[in-house]
Design an enzyme around this catalytic site. Structure first.
Site, PDB file in Angstrom:
ATOM      1  N   SER A 134       0.823  -1.211   0.000  1.00 34.41           N
ATOM      2  CA  SER A 134       0.000   0.000   0.000  1.00 34.41           C
ATOM      3  C   SER A 134       0.857   1.262   0.000  1.00 34.41           C
ATOM      4  CB  SER A 134      -0.934  -0.007   1.211  1.00 34.41           C
ATOM      5  OG  SER A 134      -0.186  -0.094   2.419  1.00 34.41           O
ATOM      6  N   HIS A 187       1.269   6.129   5.196  1.00 35.48           N
ATOM      7  CA  HIS A 187       0.531   6.436   3.974  1.00 35.48           C
ATOM      8  C   HIS A 187       0.614   7.924   3.638  1.00 35.48           C
ATOM      9  CE1 HIS A 187      -2.076   2.567   4.527  1.00 35.48           C
ATOM     10  NE2 HIS A 187      -0.892   2.325   3.991  1.00 35.48           N
TER      11      HIS A 187
END
Length: 900
Positions: A134, A187
């Site tokens: 991710s 992230h």
């Protein structure tokens, strides 16, 4: 006709999978391989390859590349793969296999990891491991978000226009909210790296295209490797620059021509083509107007980090236990004998003090001198008289000198007891205890330093007059000289015991004038003796009950910062610290079972430790923040918070300086499109076509902005003089009048200046630039002397970086007229944070009389050399006034749009 659901076309899916480029296939293979390896139990793949902050060192740097390939379970790997494949396949098709491998093995993996490690381990001091593809997904989403923004800047939801570059952030928030155990920090770091790559700031890290072409040709990769994407297979080249002819015709460059950044021989040029091309690319980047958009955000980040840094200090990871650095002190290592019969002597002296209550200062000093002489000490007195804020501070100090039997009168220790303490209460037990200790010390022959017992008429003017005269720094009109002196003062202990009953604990007061502090060894010695040897509780900063929680630590630290920032005298000890004489006040507080003899034993043990000193205090810290009696933060840990707040002004000043050197863009009429004129530049064999406006230089007009900045700062001498020479009865009204004056003063000054000269945007930019530069410089310097004052003023003045002339992305455009919303916001922020309004609000919040506080500041200015009001009147207020004038001029339409 009934709607039909889309069905899965297996043939198209199969065709898509078989057409995946080479690097995408390699990534899929590695993800599957590591997942298979996780099924066995012999080797812990997750522990080996995930990014765990505490496990990263020189021997495990491979974790910076392996963590995106490892997943916790099958579903984790499946969903990350489904999200990654379309984005990665598109990236490889646009950039080629070699470049994709280089970027994902390099910056797109290591930069998010480095940012995460810096924040997670360096700032938050946590050890949360991360893994999964991710990271690459959000980096690629950030890149695609920038591409979408360039093509279509906004999408409309209802009546709101939302920038398209925010799409990755929306996806990130939904992912964090819906998917458990996701790392928001990692992230965010990957999205930020994706933004940087999409904006072109990371392309300098890409391998040179010339090297990639040589590798391709030398190894014949296109012929040997199936599904390999070559550089020449891409439509527009790596950076979207179309190829040109070798001899471009430049005669038509002008009307309707599209200027290109680089022209050459037919070969597409990347930023790594050569060192010469790199220099040209950096020149173009330096003139990129997008650079001027980042300073406000960077300044805001500095302020936020500075505040967060301060809030982290009470944690165990950032603070330390106190300790004794000077081994010769040996606190609490001696047996004390002050007890027993001394109680009767103390009671007798207490009656003597009670009998002197209500007498004038001369009669009290004469009686105290007689008591000193009756025990065999040399005694003297000193008269003083000061005028401040319309009040007279007068009195007479009495003191005696006990010459050391084993000394040569070159060093001395001082025991002080003020007749009235800082609260104006009679220090009855404190004075009686000082007299008792003087008689007790006289019987001992172990002293190697002289002992001076000083009884002052009050807690502020008396100690200041005595210490000034002791060092021959006094004014003969205000204080009489001392007829009796000893050697250099090594330490001072002040007794404050105004209670008529037994006390519970000792409150140690240590703040000095202008935020100066005594050596930490003296404070630590007093704490060790009181709490360790005598079993007496110790408190500080009026925190009577301290449970050692984060909130109580933070509250104690902030109280200390406020006291240090105000810089006023917090007790009789404060007058000694500016002369590099370490001093503290021991104040008896509470209602408990400790008597005067216990306090006397603390003083005796402290003096025995000071008697052991072979040289002046120097081993321990002089700059620190205390958050508990046995926990502190040193200057090396807390100073960056104030420096970060101060550097935000410098960042904005540099940005404004760059903006002032950018030329104004020519603007065409309505319905006209005026193309930029270009200029051909040839250097070192590289030919470039650059718009003439980018090659133009602006001569900065420095004289008027410099004169105005200097004049505004000298203007601060007016309120400084007024507040230091006004009677206390009218100080509150004067402050209120000054607050009202600040509402109209910027308008009057703007009209006055505009009547003599034109305030062009160029001059306004330079005026704000120099103002913020001086403010940042002053606060950064002040932070090394009085951290608390610098930090507090820096936080209150931080909005000055964001009002006034806005940082414009246009190349040298004059600042636009402010919208109604921005007008209201700028005026409200400025007038709410003006210095007099802040002073009034603080006095109202803490229930302090504004007149009394200003009278205290005036007394400090006249008597103690307090310079807090100098910083407020001559640094903070001028910077605020300049910003207010600039906002008024920009709003009022008096700005001349001509830059020169």
């Amino acid at each position: 006709m009934a709607p039909t659901l889309p069905s899965l076309d297996v043939r198209r899916l199969r065709s898509y999978v078989f057409r995946l480029p080479l690097f995408t296939r390699i990534v899929l293979f590695l993800v599957a391989l590591f997942w298979i390896l996780e099924l066995q139990k012999v080797w812990d793949v997750i522990q080996w390859g995930s990014l765990i902050p505490k496990e990263v060192n020189l021997g495990t740097m491979y974790r910076l590349n392996t963590y995106p390939l490892i997943h916790r379970n099958f579903l984790h790997a499946l969903f990350n793969t489904l999200a990654l494949v379309p984005l990665l396949e598109r990236f490889e098709a646009e950039h080629g296999t070699l470049l994709s491998g280089a970027m994902f093995a390099g910056p797109l993996s290591t930069l998010p990891a480095a940012i995460y490690l810096l924040i997670e381990r360096g700032i938050l001091r946590q050890n949360t491991g991360i893994l999964g593809a991710s990271i690459w997904v959000f980096a690629l989403l950030g890149t695609e978000g920038i591409k979408a923004y360039k093509a279509n800047p906004h999408f409309v939801v209802s009546t709101y226009r939302i920038p398209t570059w925010t799409t990755p952030l929306v996806i990130l928030l939904f992912t964090t909210a819906l998917v458990p155990n996701t790392s928001l920090l990692s992230h965010l770091a990957s999205v930020g790296v994706g933004y940087m790559y999409g904006l072109g700031y990371l392309k300098i890290l890409a391998p040179p295209e010339k090297v990639l072409r040589w590798i391709e040709g030398k190894l014949n990769l296109l012929g040997r490797l199936p599904h390999y994407v070559s550089i020449d297979q891409k439509t527009y080249g790596r950076y979207g620059v179309l190829p040109t002819t070798s001899n471009p015709s430049l005669s038509g460059a002008g009307e309707g021509a599209v200027p290109m950044t680089y022209l050459g021989s037919g070969q597409r040029l990347g930023p790594g083509e050569s060192a010469r091309t790199l220099r040209m690319a950096l020149l173009s980047l330096r003139r990129d107007p997008r650079l001027l958009k980042t300073p406000p955000y960077l300044s805001a980040v500095c302020v936020v980090i500075g505040i967060v840094w301060l809030l982290l200090l009470p944690l165990n990871e950032y603070s330390r236990h106190t300790y004794i650095s000077e081994n010769a002190l040996l606190p609490g290592q001696v047996h004390t004998y002050f007890s027993g019969s001394e109680q009767n002597v103390f009671n007798a002296y207490k009656h003597e003090v009670q009998a002197l209550t209500g007498k004038d200062h001369g009669e009290i000093a004469a009686k105290l001198s007689d008591i000193f002489r009756s025990v065999g000490l040399k005694a003297a007195s000193q008269k003083y008289q000061y005028q401040a804020a319309g009040s007279t501070h007068s009195g007479e100090n009495a003191y005696a000198v006990l010459h050391a039997p084993r000394g040569d009168a070159t060093e001395a220790i001082v025991l002080v007891a003020a007749w009235t303490n800082m609260d104006g209460e009679l220090n009855q037990s404190g004075v009686a205890l000082a007299l008792t200790l003087a008689r007790y010390f006289k019987r001992w022959s172990l002293w190697s330093k002289d002992i001076i017992i000083l009884i002052t008429s009050d807690s502020k003017a008396g100690p200041q007059a005595w210490v000034d005269a002791y060092h021959d720094e006094h004014s003969t009109q205000s204080a009489a000289p001392l007829p009796l002196k000893s050697g250099a003062l090594q330490g001072v202990v002040v007794l404050d015991h105004a209670l008529n009953h037994r006390f519970e604990s000792l409150h140690i007061v240590y703040d000095g004038i202008n935020g100066q502090l005594p050596n930490l060894d003296l404070f630590n010695s007093a704490v060790a003796i009181a709490s360790g040897q005598m079993g007496i509780g110790v408190s500080l900063q009026r925190m009577w009950k301290h449970g050692d929680s984060y909130r109580e630590r933070l509250q104690t630290m902030l109280r200390g910062m406020v006291s240090q920032g105000l810089g006023h005298a917090s007790g009789p000890h404060s007058s000694f610290i500016p002369y590099h004489v370490d001093a503290i006040t021991l104040q008896a507080v509470g209602n408990g079972w400790q008597d005067e003899m216990a306090m006397g034993r603390c003083v005796e043990s402290t003096f025995r430790s000071l008697n052991n000193l072979l040289e002046h205090f120097h081993q321990s810290f002089f700059f620190y923040l205390l958050m508990q009696a046995n926990r502190f933060v040193s200057i090396g840990t807390y100073l960056p918070s104030a420096m970060l707040v101060a550097v935000n002004f410098t960042i904005m000043a540099i940005a404004l300086w760059i903006q002032s050197g950018r030329p104004t863009k020519p603007s065409g009429g309505v319905g006209k499109t005026k193309s930029s004129e270009v200029e051909v530049v040839e250097k070192d064999g590289v030919v470039a076509v650059i718009p003439k406006e980018d090659m133009a230089t602006v001569e900065r007009q420095l004289f008027l902005p410099v004169v105005l900045v200097v004049a505004f700062h000298f203007l601060g001498a007016i309120p400084l003089y007024v507040f230091n020479n006004t009677r206390q009865e009218t100080l509150a009204q004067t402050l209120l009048f000054f607050a009202y004056t600040n509402v109209v003063l910027p308008t009057l000054l703007a009209i006055l200046i505009s009547g003599y000269t034109t305030l062009s945007s160029h001059r306004l930019i330079l005026l704000q630039c120099f103002s913020l530069l001086l403010l940042g410089m002053f606060l950064a310097t002040l932070a090394t002397l009085n951290f608390s004052l610098a930090f507090l003023i820096g936080i209150l003045a931080a909005p000055l970086s964001f009002v006034g002339v806005p940082i414009s992305a246009e190349n040298g455009d004059a600042p636009p007229r402010l919208s109604v919303r921005r007008k209201i916001m700028c005026n409200v922020v400025l007038h709410l944070l003006s210095p007099p309004v802040v002073v009034l609000a603080v006095c109202r919040a803490f229930g302090v009389d504004a007149g009394a506080m200003l009278a205290e500041a005036a007394f400090g200015w006249k008597v103690s050399g307090l310079w807090t009001q100098v910083v407020v009147c001559c640094v903070w207020w001028p910077a605020w006034l300049i910003a207010a004038v600039i906002v008024h001029v920009a709003i009022g339409g008096r700005v001349n749009v001509e830059t020169l």
